[in-house]
Design an enzyme around this catalytic site. Structure first.
Site, PDB file in Angstrom:
ATOM      1  N   ASN A 248       0.805  -1.210   0.000  1.00  0.00           N
ATOM      2  CA  ASN A 248       0.000   0.000   0.000  1.00  0.00           C
ATOM      3  C   ASN A 248       0.847   1.272   0.000  1.00  0.00           C
ATOM      4  O   ASN A 248       0.381   2.317  -0.423  1.00  0.00           O
ATOM      5  CB  ASN A 248      -0.919  -0.001   1.224  1.00  0.00           C
ATOM      6  CG  ASN A 248      -2.287  -0.552   0.896  1.00  0.00           C
ATOM      7  OD1 ASN A 248      -2.991  -0.014   0.042  1.00  0.00           O
ATOM      8  ND2 ASN A 248      -2.654  -1.644   1.526  1.00  0.00           N
ATOM      9  N   ASN A 273      -7.210 -10.126   3.544  1.00  0.00           N
ATOM     10  CA  ASN A 273      -8.209  -9.176   3.060  1.00  0.00           C
ATOM     11  C   ASN A 273      -9.528  -9.857   2.667  1.00  0.00           C
ATOM     12  O   ASN A 273      -9.648 -11.078   2.709  1.00  0.00           O
ATOM     13  CB  ASN A 273      -7.652  -8.353   1.898  1.00  0.00           C
ATOM     14  CG  ASN A 273      -7.342  -9.226   0.694  1.00  0.00           C
ATOM     15  OD1 ASN A 273      -7.928 -10.299   0.513  1.00  0.00           O
ATOM     16  ND2 ASN A 273      -6.414  -8.779  -0.131  1.00  0.00           N
ATOM     17  N   ILE A 274     -10.497  -9.032   2.249  1.00  0.00           N
ATOM     18  CA  ILE A 274     -11.850  -9.548   1.994  1.00  0.00           C
ATOM     19  C   ILE A 274     -11.876 -10.590   0.879  1.00  0.00           C
ATOM     20  O   ILE A 274     -12.709 -11.484   0.892  1.00  0.00           O
ATOM     21  CB  ILE A 274     -12.852  -8.414   1.665  1.00  0.00           C
ATOM     22  CG1 ILE A 274     -12.383  -7.588   0.471  1.00  0.00           C
ATOM     23  CG2 ILE A 274     -13.100  -7.526   2.862  1.00  0.00           C
ATOM     24  CD1 ILE A 274     -13.476  -6.676  -0.090  1.00  0.00           C
ATOM     25  N   CYS A 336      -6.804  -1.058   9.505  1.00  0.00           N
ATOM     26  CA  CYS A 336      -6.424  -1.985   8.449  1.00  0.00           C
ATOM     27  C   CYS A 336      -6.207  -1.103   7.230  1.00  0.00           C
ATOM     28  O   CYS A 336      -5.399  -0.188   7.301  1.00  0.00           O
ATOM     29  CB  CYS A 336      -7.493  -3.048   8.247  1.00  0.00           C
ATOM     30  SG  CYS A 336      -9.186  -2.417   8.207  1.00  0.00           S
ATOM     31  N   ASP A 338      -9.058   0.425   5.043  1.00  0.00           N
ATOM     32  CA  ASP A 338     -10.066   1.462   5.167  1.00  0.00           C
ATOM     33  C   ASP A 338     -10.637   1.542   6.577  1.00  0.00           C
ATOM     34  O   ASP A 338     -11.375   2.460   6.901  1.00  0.00           O
ATOM     35  CB  ASP A 338     -11.190   1.225   4.154  1.00  0.00           C
ATOM     36  CG  ASP A 338     -10.723   1.505   2.740  1.00  0.00           C
ATOM     37  OD1 ASP A 338     -10.045   2.539   2.546  1.00  0.00           O
ATOM     38  OD2 ASP A 338     -11.014   0.707   1.837  1.00  0.00           O
ATOM     39  N   ARG A 342     -11.620  -5.449   8.843  1.00  0.00           N
ATOM     40  CA  ARG A 342     -10.816  -6.096   9.879  1.00  0.00           C
ATOM     41  C   ARG A 342     -10.824  -5.288  11.171  1.00  0.00           C
ATOM     42  O   ARG A 342     -10.869  -5.827  12.274  1.00  0.00           O
ATOM     43  CB  ARG A 342      -9.383  -6.266   9.381  1.00  0.00           C
ATOM     44  CG  ARG A 342      -9.279  -7.312   8.321  1.00  0.00           C
ATOM     45  CD  ARG A 342      -7.941  -7.266   7.641  1.00  0.00           C
ATOM     46  NE  ARG A 342      -7.951  -6.350   6.513  1.00  0.00           N
ATOM     47  CZ  ARG A 342      -7.114  -6.434   5.479  1.00  0.00           C
ATOM     48  NH1 ARG A 342      -6.193  -7.366   5.447  1.00  0.00           N
ATOM     49  NH2 ARG A 342      -7.184  -5.580   4.476  1.00  0.00           N
ATOM     50  N   ARG A 382     -20.950  -5.789   1.332  1.00  0.00           N
ATOM     51  CA  ARG A 382     -20.374  -7.042   1.822  1.00  0.00           C
ATOM     52  C   ARG A 382     -21.374  -8.197   1.766  1.00  0.00           C
ATOM     53  O   ARG A 382     -21.001  -9.344   1.612  1.00  0.00           O
ATOM     54  CB  ARG A 382     -19.878  -6.871   3.266  1.00  0.00           C
ATOM     55  CG  ARG A 382     -18.719  -5.887   3.423  1.00  0.00           C
ATOM     56  CD  ARG A 382     -17.437  -6.404   2.806  1.00  0.00           C
ATOM     57  NE  ARG A 382     -16.360  -5.409   2.908  1.00  0.00           N
ATOM     58  CZ  ARG A 382     -16.020  -4.574   1.920  1.00  0.00           C
ATOM     59  NH1 ARG A 382     -16.629  -4.650   0.744  1.00  0.00           N
ATOM     60  NH2 ARG A 382     -15.049  -3.707   2.092  1.00  0.00           N
TER      61      ARG A 382
END
Lengths: 631, 556
Positions: A248, A273-274, A336, A338, A342, A382
């Protein structure tokens, strides 16, 4: 809206034995898919909310017909077999459209009315109030204050309007720090631990890139540290794997440089991550739906899914936070990328470990409302409520619920609620029957006017709380901080969630039902008392007379209450009695020794049956307090 | 050699004891002929730990400078560390433990010396016998009889003196059949299903050998079991291939042509060394300090323990299906008929028979179908999961049974009168005990050693007032139905009560158990005074066995 309404001679295939497959009729209403099994003696209904449908798949033609596989977000699997291909295709097309609404106002919550008036609706929404939780923590105080700086969502559009800051943080510090954080999600208070004066704060990643700095952000962390007189440093916890965080930096984001911030201790936690989580769940569900796996297939599949590894990583991070707060008396700042996935998981889990209040039925509502809904966990994205980017879908909230369940397995006496409460919340998150989990942040919800157009879930859950109670709950041990073991062998597969609809896999007798039925009489006695007090209060003119009589089963008998635009089912006339028949299955002790049972009716069905003979409980709750005050 | 000659150092002061999840303690360590005793130095309310030397599975010694550390790994899976000042003392203690924990002679073991004042050696020994079972089961009287052909153990050394066989088969035929079965274990009745009169028989494999030998008497015996009904099932606990191979070494199976009324089904079950290694791997996995979930799951899978639980329950389910659903009699055997045969036939009874789900009934079942039926406890339980000794005849068949019973209890938490505490107590007693119940390999050996005359009976003691209630299930509600457990992998779990017994987890579970008792107690007090006596004392000995042993030691 035109779609196929009913198809006859549809087979519902049983996953395990071909023989016991049912034959029946499939109805599609505006809100539900309903399968009515028609045997000579028994008629069984299976209701599936369209919003619960995750995917519909046409399988290759077989000699016996055209199969359609429906996967649900509640982990139910329906395997239907049509005689004619045209029927199959039409149902497929209709379901595709029905299960993926495009606009928000197509969601069930905007149609659903649980037989409440405007006053009930208003009270329902006020029932859980995040500001009250800050007072419960003892805020504001000498170190912390509750601020309305974000009341128009100008500082951060995805944060709530009320935020907790250190008292010594200036407006310049706040606004400056917000500019240095991804999407303006600056460090704010999540939880204040009265005993140690340590705080858990949350934010998103800093825009530090390779070497950017921000004086206000550095100040922000400093005032957070100074707000805790008990510890000279703060922990900064980046819940991501180090590699992700480093990647990042190249994009102008990243993590805090320890050289630039004074007295911070920086830690990575390594939660994936997602996208990794979504894939992991996918693999887990493949294991769950294997036809007859050997023990080795199952365990190997479980391992390869990585699911329990991820659950453990969330738990490890939560335990890290709780330990820092209660043992080192140190404040912690968590982020995390954003700060809405998490970070939400880890902060809320730490709250449960630290504070027994969040282990109660109402406390968990407050926690979800605070850490998840108000802090902008993107429920709409989500959960895939609407037909949006499938890459935004991820079981982040499910993982949080599972962590709570894992804790309840290690500590059977510290939670006021049982497993069914967690599963019901999970079903409701995806059901969109109530407004709570629609939208991605508070600002969006205000714009949608959810409080005027939909109802809140929480009063409904509270009304049925007797079935969610944990009979083993011990108030005497509630005050302790939980210190769970995070050894891998304590992480178990949650059969009650992921194989919820495979009744054959569950214990055939339930300790929970047994104990609940023993304690139920007592609870019922208390309810009657409350109701009598309420009626007395009405008679005395203390309370306004509610719109109708208290017990009006007839009112709710008609299914049109639930499915206002349901086309076919009412004419059939069989809905209400069938629903009654189903209560037997739900009741305690009914599962005894029955090897095979049909799919459980969906949550909505329970709602209707169980709410029949009960008064609206917000009312009773309120009236109880008011009555006490008036005496 | 006297036992005391093994003891060179009897007492050491200033020993530090470390146990999992407890602060370290300093105190005095004593070694006696049968026990290791550690007592806290504090004068007031001194705390003592007493370990039966027989319970010690392995010790590891490490010396550092002038002091040494002994790690003691017990058969009940407890691991302790003792730091002993003085190298010589440490080595002496270690060698005493090594010698005294593995006594060869049965009559030297502790049960022959255990004489608590509240127990009487002349009291009744045991709960059940073949004769009693026959007497109670009226359904058997017509077609079955008790044979005492084995009264001097000459026909089958591992069978009890009396067995139940078809009435029309005389003793001479039994003798012939016994010669045709490995170890003389001819088919005998284990259980009669009252609802339909169908029976579960057990035996060892027939000795058909490579030449396909036949035995007319054996065939007649099995035909008499069927007696006119069309079909019986032989559940062979080996794969078809293994059964074929057994012929090369003199064993074999019942061929279709010779036993035309019997249909054979093969179900592969692991035995002996493989099972023992499975237990060792599982216990090793449970004590792995690594924090990797993948590693844990892979080790759990690799141990295969849950696969063994799965097969045992599946096959027991198959037997129940034959007897209860299809109404056929069943003969169960593997090779020797002393391990998986007993496992499957007793599990099937637990699933089928409400009488075997009571506390007394379950203990009677264990007594008849394991102890009297000749499960070689002494050989199988010589070592547990920690021992580094070369494996001989060790095999955790009985532990596997207890695990399967636990799985049934988890799925039917109301159907068994006894609780998990009983299973845990049995898991401990079978490896090291004050009582004579699990001594020796069969009835013949027990008679020779005078077990019944010189030791106390565990089962009698478990059923005595004040002790019994610790092992009752507060939620028990008898049901007459068969209780079929699900064998989906998702339905079977690691028995945490046993394998995580010495962790904090066990304490949390104990809290839950106490809470459940108090709810039930409150409920029963409301329901009526007649049932209030069924509540336990607050003290439970199963999770802290040492304290319990302490009470008994003080009497010595």
């Amino acid at each position: 809206m035109s779609h196929v309404e009913s198809v006859e001679y549809v087979k519902l295939l049983n996953r395990y034995t071909e023989k016991s497959s049912a034959l029946g009729t499939l109805y599609l209403t505006a809100t539900h898919l309903i399968y009515v099994e028609q045997n000579n003696s028994t008629r069984k209904e299976t209701w599936v909310l369209h919003h619960h449908i995750a995917s519909i798949e046409k399988l290759p033609l077989t000699a016996s017909g055209c199969p359609l596989l429906i996967r649900c977000k509640t982990f139910q699997l329906l395997h239907l077999l049509f005689q004619r291909e045209r029927d199959c295709q039409e149902v497929y097309q209709s379901l595709l459209r029905l299960s993926q609404p495009v606009k928000e106002d197509e969601l069930y919550a905007f149609l659903y009315n649980p037989n409440q008036n405007e006053e009930d609706r208003r009270r329902g929404w006020e029932f859980i109030n995040v500001a009250n939780d800050f007072s419960r923590m003892g805020l504001s105080n000498e170190h912390w204050e509750i601020s309305h700086l974000n009341k128009n969502f100008e500082i951060c559009s995805t944060y709530p309007s009320i935020l907790g800051f250190p008292k010594s943080a200036s407006v310049a510090t706040v606004t400056g720090s917000a500019k240095f954080r991804s999407r303006g999600r600056l460090p704010v208070l999540s939880y204040y631990h009265k005993d140690t004066k340590a705080a858990i704060c949350r934010c998103s990643q800093p825009l530090s890139g390779l070497n950017s700095r921000c004086v206000e952000d550095e100040q922000m962390l400093q005032v957070i540290r100074q707000a805790n007189p008990n510890c000279p440093f703060i922990y900064v916890v980046d819940t991501r794997p180090k590699l992700n965080a480093m990647a990042n930096r190249a994009a102008g984001k990243g993590y805090e440089n320890e050289d630039n911030y004074s007295n911070i201790r920086f830690h990575f936690q390594g939660i994936e991550n997602i996208h990794v989580m979504r894939n992991s769940l996918q693999k887990l569900l493949e294991v769950c739906s294997m036809k007859s796996p050997s023990m080795s297939d199952y365990l190997t599949g479980l391992e390869n899914s990585g699911w329990l590894r991820h659950i453990k990583s969330v738990m490890d991070a939560g335990v890290f936070l709780a330990k820092a707060v209660c043992e080192e008396r140190a404040s912690v700042l968590v982020h995390c990328s954003d700060g809405w996935d998490r970070t939400a998981q880890v902060c809320s889990l730490a709250c449960i470990l630290l504070d027994p209040y969040y282990r109660t039925i109402k406390g968990l509502m407050v926690l979800i409302e605070k850490e998840w809904i108000s802090f902008g966990h993107k429920f709409s994205y989500r959960c895939g409520h609407l037909d949006t980017d499938p890459k935004e879908v991820s079981p982040v909230f499910t993982q949080f619920l599972e962590c709570v369940w894992q804790l309840s397995e290690q500590f059977p006496c510290v939670f006021e609620f049982n497993e069914r409460y967690l599963i019901e919340i999970h079903n409701q998150v995806y059901a969109c029957q109530y407004g709570n989990f629609i939208g991605n942040c508070q600002k969006e919800r205000l714009e949608m006017r959810l409080h005027e157009k939909t109802f809140s879930l929480w009063p409904h859950l509270l009304e049925n709380q007797h079935q969610y109670r944990n009979p083993l709950y011990r108030r005497s041990v509630e005050s302790t901080v939980l210190r769970p073991s995070t050894l891998p062998l304590h992480f178990k597969f949650w059969c009650g969630m992921y194989n919820h609809y495979d009744r054959g896999m569950h214990p055939k007798q339930s300790v929970l039902d047994q104990l609940l039925s023993l304690t139920k009489k007592q609870v019922e006695g208390e309810r009657t008392m409350t109701e009598l007090q309420r009626q007395l209060a009405v008679a005395d003119g203390v309370l306004p007379d509610p719109s109708g009589p208290i017990n009006t089963p007839a009112e709710q008998d008609s299914p049109s209450e639930k499915t206002p635009t349901a086309p076919v089912v009412q004419s059939n006339g069989s809905c209400a009695p069938l629903i009654n028949g189903d209560t037997e299955e739900v009741g305690p002790g009914a599962e005894k020794c029955n090897e095979k049972e049909g799919a459980e009716p969906t949550a909505t069905e329970h709602d209707l049956t169980s709410s029949k003979d009960k008064p609206v409980s917000v009312e009773t709750e309120h009236s109880k307090e008011e009555v006490q005050e008036s005496h | 050699m006297e036992l005391s000659e093994h003891i060179k150092t009897a007492n050491v002061e200033d020993v530090t004891l470390r146990r999992p999840f407890h602060p370290a303690l300093r105190g005095t360590l004593c070694v006696t002929s049968h026990h290791l005793l550690f007592s806290d130095r504090k004068d007031e309310a001194s705390w003592q730990l007493l370990i039966l030397l027989r319970n010690i599975d392995a010790i590891e010694k490490r010396t550092m400078g002038s002091s040494g550390t002994i790690t003691i790994k017990c058969k009940d899976l407890l691991v302790l560390q003792l730091e002993i000042p003085g190298m010589e003392e440490c080595l002496n203690i270690a060698s005493s433990i090594e010698a005294l924990s593995a006594l060869e002679s049965v009559t030297e073991t502790y049960p022959f010396f255990y004489r608590p004042s509240h127990l009487n050696l002349h009291g009744p020994w045991g709960l059940s016998s073949t004769e009693q079972y026959y007497k109670q089961t009226e359904r058997l009287w017509d077609r079955w009889r008790v044979s005492t052909v084995n009264s001097d153990f000459s026909v089958c050394p591992s069978y009890p003196r009396a067995v139940i066989v078809p009435r029309e088969v005389d003793d001479e035929k039994l003798v012939q059949s016994a010669r045709f079965r490995q170890g003389g274990r001819f088919p005998v009745l284990s259980y009669c299903h009252l609802r339909n009169g169908m029976v579960i028989m057990r035996s060892s494999q027939p000795l058909t050998g490579a030449n396909r030998k036949r035995c007319k008497e054996d065939e007649l015996l099995l035909q008499a079991v069927i007696d006119g009904s069309e079909l019986g099932y032989i559940i062979d606990l080996r794969s078809a291939q293994q059964a074929q191979q057994a012929r090369m070494t003199g064993g074999g199976f019942e061929s279709k042509s010779c036993y035309s009324y019997w249909k054979r089904i093969h179900r592969h079950h692991e035995r002996g060394k493989v099972l023992q290694e499975s237990l060792i791997k599982l216990v090793e996995a449970c004590s792995d300090p690594s924090h990797s979930v993948d590693r844990w799951l892979s080790k759990l899978e690799n141990s295969k323990w849950l696969s063994h639980v799965h097969s045992a329950l599946s096959t027991a389910g198959l037997v129940v299906e034959c007897v209860e659903r299809d109404g056929h009699s069943v003969l169960v055997h593997g090779s020797e008929g002393t391990d998986s045969t007993l496992l499957v036939s007793s599990l099937a009874q637990l699933i089928l028979d409400p009488a075997s789900r009571t506390l007394t009934g379950f203990l009677c079942l264990l007594e008849r179908d394991w102890i009297q039926a000749g499960h070689p406890f002494q050989q199988r339980c010589a070592h547990s999961a920690f021992s580094h000794a070369r494996l001989k005849q060790e095999c955790p068949s009985f532990l596997l049974l207890l695990d399967c019973v636990w799985q049934v209890w988890r799925q039917f938490p109301l159907a068994l009168e006894f609780s998990e505490a009983l299973l845990l107590r049995l898991a401990q007693e079978v490896y090291a005990s004050n009582y004579g119940t699990f001594l020796c390999n069969n009835e013949q050996e027990r008679c020779a050693a005078g077990v019944k005359e010189n030791t106390h009976c565990l089962f009698q003691s478990l059923l005595s007032p004040n002790i019994e209630e610790q092992y009752l299930n507060p939620l028990y509600e008898p049901t007459d139905l068969a209780i079929w457990p699900s064998v989906h992998p998702q339905s079977l779990q690691l028995w945490t009560g046993l394998f995580l017994r010495w962790t904090e987890y066990a304490q949390n579970m104990e809290e839950a158990r106490e809470e459940m008792w108090s709810i039930m107690k409150e409920h029963r007090e409301k329901a009526g005074p007649d049932r209030t006596n069924k509540t336990p004392s607050t003290h439970c000995d199963t999770l802290t066995p040492f304290e319990n042993l302490m009470d008994e030691l003080t009497i010595l």
